[in-house]
Design a protein around this motif. Structure first.
Motif, PDB file in Angstrom:
ATOM      1  N   GLY A  21       0.386   6.916  -7.005  1.00  0.00           N
ATOM      2  CA  GLY A  21       1.520   7.744  -6.376  1.00  0.00           C
ATOM      3  C   GLY A  21       1.697   6.978  -4.892  1.00  0.00           C
ATOM      4  O   GLY A  21       2.204   7.548  -4.100  1.00  0.00           O
ATOM      5  N   VAL A  22       1.576   5.634  -4.918  1.00  0.00           N
ATOM      6  CA  VAL A  22       1.907   5.048  -3.760  1.00  0.00           C
ATOM      7  C   VAL A  22       3.098   3.789  -3.846  1.00  0.00           C
ATOM      8  O   VAL A  22       3.280   3.644  -5.232  1.00  0.00           O
ATOM      9  N   SER A  23       3.692   3.165  -3.154  1.00  0.00           N
ATOM     10  CA  SER A  23       4.715   2.121  -3.507  1.00  0.00           C
ATOM     11  C   SER A  23       4.040   0.686  -3.813  1.00  0.00           C
ATOM     12  O   SER A  23       2.912   0.746  -3.190  1.00  0.00           O
ATOM     13  N   HIS A  24       4.699  -0.123  -4.346  1.00  0.00           N
ATOM     14  CA  HIS A  24       4.051  -1.421  -4.539  1.00  0.00           C
ATOM     15  C   HIS A  24       3.913  -2.077  -3.224  1.00  0.00           C
ATOM     16  O   HIS A  24       2.742  -2.781  -3.004  1.00  0.00           O
ATOM     17  N   ALA A  25       4.797  -1.833  -2.286  1.00  0.00           N
ATOM     18  CA  ALA A  25       4.747  -2.282  -1.087  1.00  0.00           C
ATOM     19  C   ALA A  25       3.244  -1.885  -0.443  1.00  0.00           C
ATOM     20  O   ALA A  25       2.593  -2.842   0.549  1.00  0.00           O
ATOM     21  N   ALA A  26       3.274  -0.639  -0.382  1.00  0.00           N
ATOM     22  CA  ALA A  26       1.853  -0.160   0.212  1.00  0.00           C
ATOM     23  C   ALA A  26       0.663  -0.548  -0.348  1.00  0.00           C
ATOM     24  O   ALA A  26      -0.257  -1.213   0.216  1.00  0.00           O
ATOM     25  N   LEU A  27       0.611  -0.903  -1.746  1.00  0.00           N
ATOM     26  CA  LEU A  27      -0.483  -1.391  -2.578  1.00  0.00           C
ATOM     27  C   LEU A  27      -0.656  -3.028  -2.139  1.00  0.00           C
ATOM     28  O   LEU A  27      -1.843  -3.436  -1.713  1.00  0.00           O
TER      29      LEU A  27
END
Length: 176
Positions: free
Chosen positions: A27-33
């Motif tokens: 439930g996070v963005s690819h950018a956050a990961l």
């Protein structure tokens, strides 16, 4: 993120992981990961580090509880079964950053826990090659754990992995 990674590895193994799919699961963005883990190797490095830390904790707890080297081997097998995703990544250095300092520290701590247990078993006898004996013991329990996880243990030994690991270790460590 690590929980989503563990779930994905349990479903399909560590090699087919997709960061985009893991981000979606968590439930996070690819950018956050990628901000936290830069890339897939970074994420799997964190998972391997966590695994070695958990293993070191479990080996230390068993050493305190029983002080018995055979039971330390059983604890290793129990860890592999309980933390299969960690175990699979920990022993695939092609998947993570081997030069990561936190990972190296966690690996060293797990190795030290095994060596301390073997030193207790050897009774501090001079001339005992503790490192070679530790490698032999690790080979034994790691091999059994890997066989069990891959469904390769004959059925009469597969029902109770703790009892089977204990019997094998007793046979080879105490009698050998």
């Amino acid at each position: 993120m690590l929980d989503a990674t563990i779930a994905a590895i349990q479903e399909g193994g560590p090699t087919g992981l997709s960061l985009r799919e893991l981000a979606r699961r968590a439930g996070v963005s690819h950018a956050a990961l990628t901000h936290h883990f830069a890339d897939k190797a970074g994420l799997l490095t964190a998972l391997a580090e966590e695994g070695y830390t958990l293993l070191a904790d479990e080996l230390a707890a068993e050493r305190e509880r029983s002080g018995d080297f055979v039971e330390l081997g059983v604890a290793y097998v129990r860890f592999a079964i309980k933390h299969r995703a960690h175990f699979e990544v920990m022993h695939r250095p092609d998947l993570y950053n081997r030069d990561d300092s936190a990972l190296a520290a966690a690996q060293a701590r797990a190795e030290a826990a095994l060596h301390q247990g073997l030193s207790m078993q050897a009774g501090g006898r001079p001339g005992k090659d503790v490192r070679l004996a530790a490698l032999a013991a690790w080979s034994l329990v790691h091999g059994f754990a890997s066989l069990w996880l891959n469904g390769m243990v004959p059925s009469e030994y597969a029902e109770d992995p703790d009892a089977s690991a204990r019997a094998i270790a007793e046979l080879l460590i105490r009698k050998g």
